[in-house]
Design an enzyme around this catalytic site. Structure first.
Site, PDB file in Angstrom:
ATOM      1  N   GLU A  34      15.346   6.390  -4.146  1.00 16.55           N
ATOM      2  CA  GLU A  34      13.813   7.072  -4.349  1.00 16.55           C
ATOM      3  C   GLU A  34      12.981   7.460  -2.753  1.00 16.55           C
ATOM      4  O   GLU A  34      13.196   6.659  -1.694  1.00 16.55           O
ATOM      5  CB  GLU A  34      12.761   6.476  -4.666  1.00 16.55           C
ATOM      6  CG  GLU A  34      13.137   6.765  -6.097  1.00 16.55           C
ATOM      7  CD  GLU A  34      12.374   5.938  -6.952  1.00 16.55           C
ATOM      8  OE1 GLU A  34      11.974   6.418  -8.006  1.00 16.55           O
ATOM      9  OE2 GLU A  34      11.313   4.905  -6.943  1.00 16.55           O
TER      10      GLU A  34
ATOM     11  N   TYR B 239       7.299   7.906  -1.445  1.00 17.84           N
ATOM     12  CA  TYR B 239       5.519   8.375  -2.537  1.00 17.84           C
ATOM     13  C   TYR B 239       4.659   8.970  -1.749  1.00 17.84           C
ATOM     14  O   TYR B 239       3.558   9.207  -1.793  1.00 17.84           O
ATOM     15  CB  TYR B 239       5.743   6.790  -3.202  1.00 17.84           C
ATOM     16  CG  TYR B 239       6.285   6.544  -4.209  1.00 17.84           C
ATOM     17  CD1 TYR B 239       7.639   6.354  -3.869  1.00 17.84           C
ATOM     18  CD2 TYR B 239       5.845   5.658  -5.152  1.00 17.84           C
ATOM     19  CE1 TYR B 239       7.962   6.202  -5.388  1.00 17.84           C
ATOM     20  CE2 TYR B 239       6.419   5.157  -6.495  1.00 17.84           C
ATOM     21  CZ  TYR B 239       7.779   5.062  -6.473  1.00 17.84           C
ATOM     22  OH  TYR B 239       8.441   5.316  -7.201  1.00 17.84           O
TER      23      TYR B 239
ATOM     24  N   GLU C  74      15.255   2.240  -0.569  1.00 14.55           N
ATOM     25  CA  GLU C  74      14.471   3.397  -1.125  1.00 14.55           C
ATOM     26  C   GLU C  74      13.009   3.132  -0.354  1.00 14.55           C
ATOM     27  O   GLU C  74      12.778   2.408   0.454  1.00 14.55           O
ATOM     28  CB  GLU C  74      13.814   2.540  -2.382  1.00 14.55           C
ATOM     29  CG  GLU C  74      14.755   2.677  -3.213  1.00 14.55           C
ATOM     30  CD  GLU C  74      14.120   2.430  -4.617  1.00 14.55           C
ATOM     31  OE1 GLU C  74      14.930   3.872  -5.648  1.00 14.55           O
ATOM     32  OE2 GLU C  74      14.254   1.403  -4.972  1.00 14.55           O
ATOM     33  N   HIS C  75      12.272   4.617  -0.019  1.00 16.49           N
ATOM     34  CA  HIS C  75      10.957   4.550   0.904  1.00 16.49           C
ATOM     35  C   HIS C  75      10.648   4.426   2.254  1.00 16.49           C
ATOM     36  O   HIS C  75       9.663   4.292   2.130  1.00 16.49           O
ATOM     37  CB  HIS C  75       9.788   3.794   0.014  1.00 16.49           C
ATOM     38  CG  HIS C  75       9.805   3.656  -1.887  1.00 16.49           C
ATOM     39  ND1 HIS C  75      10.121   4.923  -2.208  1.00 16.49           N
ATOM     40  CD2 HIS C  75      10.356   2.228  -2.548  1.00 16.49           C
ATOM     41  CE1 HIS C  75       9.977   4.201  -3.374  1.00 16.49           C
ATOM     42  NE2 HIS C  75      10.179   3.216  -3.910  1.00 16.49           N
TER      43      HIS C  75
ATOM     44  N   TRP D   9      14.692  -1.664   0.852  1.00 19.85           N
ATOM     45  CA  TRP D   9      13.678  -1.631   0.262  1.00 19.85           C
ATOM     46  C   TRP D   9      12.445  -1.496   1.142  1.00 19.85           C
ATOM     47  O   TRP D   9      11.817  -2.691   0.888  1.00 19.85           O
ATOM     48  CB  TRP D   9      13.590  -1.993  -1.723  1.00 19.85           C
ATOM     49  CG  TRP D   9      11.812  -2.047  -1.850  1.00 19.85           C
ATOM     50  CD1 TRP D   9      12.081  -1.221  -3.062  1.00 19.85           C
ATOM     51  CD2 TRP D   9      10.969  -2.660  -2.315  1.00 19.85           C
ATOM     52  NE1 TRP D   9      10.944  -0.808  -3.856  1.00 19.85           N
ATOM     53  CE2 TRP D   9       9.679  -1.610  -3.518  1.00 19.85           C
ATOM     54  CE3 TRP D   9      10.235  -4.107  -2.221  1.00 19.85           C
ATOM     55  CZ2 TRP D   9       9.140  -2.157  -4.212  1.00 19.85           C
ATOM     56  CZ3 TRP D   9       9.267  -5.066  -2.595  1.00 19.85           C
ATOM     57  CH2 TRP D   9       8.787  -3.238  -3.326  1.00 19.85           C
ATOM     58  N   ARG D  10      11.521  -0.461   1.069  1.00 15.30           N
ATOM     59  CA  ARG D  10      10.431  -0.387   2.209  1.00 15.30           C
ATOM     60  C   ARG D  10       8.990  -0.358   0.737  1.00 15.30           C
ATOM     61  O   ARG D  10       9.353   0.253  -0.907  1.00 15.30           O
ATOM     62  CB  ARG D  10      10.071   0.753   2.486  1.00 15.30           C
ATOM     63  CG  ARG D  10       8.603   0.991   2.855  1.00 15.30           C
ATOM     64  CD  ARG D  10       8.188   2.131   4.420  1.00 15.30           C
ATOM     65  NE  ARG D  10       7.160   2.401   4.079  1.00 15.30           N
ATOM     66  CZ  ARG D  10       6.001   3.067   3.276  1.00 15.30           C
ATOM     67  NH1 ARG D  10       6.732   3.829   2.125  1.00 15.30           N
ATOM     68  NH2 ARG D  10       4.576   3.029   3.565  1.00 15.30           N
ATOM     69  N   ALA D  11       8.751  -1.814   0.345  1.00  8.79           N
ATOM     70  CA  ALA D  11       7.439  -1.535  -0.959  1.00  8.79           C
ATOM     71  C   ALA D  11       6.746  -0.935  -1.355  1.00  8.79           C
ATOM     72  O   ALA D  11       5.908   0.460  -1.029  1.00  8.79           O
ATOM     73  CB  ALA D  11       6.867  -2.610  -0.435  1.00  8.79           C
ATOM     74  N   ASP D  12       7.146   0.079  -2.187  1.00  5.15           N
ATOM     75  CA  ASP D  12       6.162   1.394  -2.577  1.00  5.15           C
ATOM     76  C   ASP D  12       4.717   0.689  -3.544  1.00  5.15           C
ATOM     77  O   ASP D  12       3.755   1.043  -4.191  1.00  5.15           O
ATOM     78  CB  ASP D  12       6.529   1.799  -3.840  1.00  5.15           C
ATOM     79  CG  ASP D  12       7.369   1.087  -4.790  1.00  5.15           C
ATOM     80  OD1 ASP D  12       8.292   0.410  -4.478  1.00  5.15           O
ATOM     81  OD2 ASP D  12       7.488   1.675  -6.224  1.00  5.15           O
TER      82      ASP D  12
END
Length: 289
Positions: free
Chosen positions: A182, A185, A160-161, A126-129
């Site tokens: 995902e 964003y 994600e991201h 996860w790359r933070a959103d």
């Protein structure tokens, strides 16, 4: 030091700030964390590397990017690994990766698998959103997963991201059972989110052009673009080879901006956001090719 003496390693709950990588060099070593034990490099190194050795097990750990950019957070086998591990593969179980969210963090890649026959049982990369240290120019991370080894199998892959390919698969004979992703964003514009001349964006799941055999089942890829006029041409991008096969794919635009123009290569059509007068379009492809 204890690993070098031939012992296994158990992390109790806590945050471990590492001035250098933990090196797992002995076959059949077990490295296990309890209670989301978190490994965080502080000097721009990897958090952990393994040798190209039979039977290493890494389980129950969270790898957290530090403020100094790392080349990778967990490297399984050094670059150029060639050994075969069919009878006693390296395996990863419940390993998680975070870039930003708790604070600014930066890495080129998160998980890099160079050893053949590696098995991964559940990973979220996860790359933070949301949270602390979040922004297109803050929590930098090009790729979530890079697979260079052959015959790697992954069950439960969540990525994600990240800012380029979420997954880049260079090795032959790979298999994925269930993939959720995902895409990022926060690309501020299309120019900052373009992989090559022609396609828009970076495919979530990319199988390299030189791969001749790969198979995946059950893939869901979603967009939540926050800025207008940003689109992704292809959720999945693969070479057109008879033994590169994908089953049961879906794309969805979850927000009111942008689109994913195709599910896999130029197949599937656009997943578009809904409006007050127009329903959301969800795209599904059962098999490819």
């Amino acid at each position: 030091a204890q690993l070098a003496k031939g012992k296994n390693l158990l992390f109790t709950p806590g945050i471990y700030e590492l001035t250098d990588a933990i090196r797992v060099t002995r076959r059949n070593t077990v490295v296990m964390g309890l209670g989301f034990a978190t490994l965080k490099p502080t000097n721009g190194t990897a958090a952990m590397t393994t040798a190209d050795a039979d039977g290493i097990v890494v389980a129950g750990l969270l790898f957290d990017a530090g403020t100094v950019k790392s080349p990778v957070l967990l490297e399984v086998g050094p670059s150029g690994s060639r050994a075969q591990h069919v009878k006693n593969p390296i395996s990863l179980h419940d390993v998680f990766f975070r870039v930003g969210g708790a604070g600014v963090g930066s890495t080129v890649g998160n998980l890099e698998i160079n050893s053949n026959d590696t098995i991964v049982d559940h990973t979220w990369i996860w790359r933070a959103d949301h949270g602390a240290g979040v922004g297109w120019d803050k929590n930098l991370s090009a790729n979530g997963l890079v697979v260079n080894g052959n015959d790697v199998t992954i069950y439960g892959l969540f990525v994600e991201h990240h800012q380029q390919f979420q997954v880049l698969w260079n090795g032959n004979g790979g298999r994925t059972y269930f993939y959720q992703s995902e895409i990022p964003y926060d690309p501020p514009n299309q120019a900052s989110y373009t992989s090559a001349s022609g396609p828009n964006g970076w495919a979530s799941y990319k199988v390299a052009d030189g791969v001749t055999k790969h198979e995946a089942w059950g893939l869901g890829i979603y967009s939540v673009f926050r800025h207008p006029d940003v689109v992704l041409s292809r959720a999945i991008e693969v070479p057109k080879k008879p033994d590169v096969r994908f089953h049961h794919m879906i794309t969805v635009s979850l927000d009111d901006k942008g689109e994913i123009s195709n599910v896999i290569n130029n197949t599937g059509g656009a997943a578009t956001a809904g409006t007050k007068t127009k329903p959301r379009v969800i795209r599904k492809v059962t098999t490819y090719p």
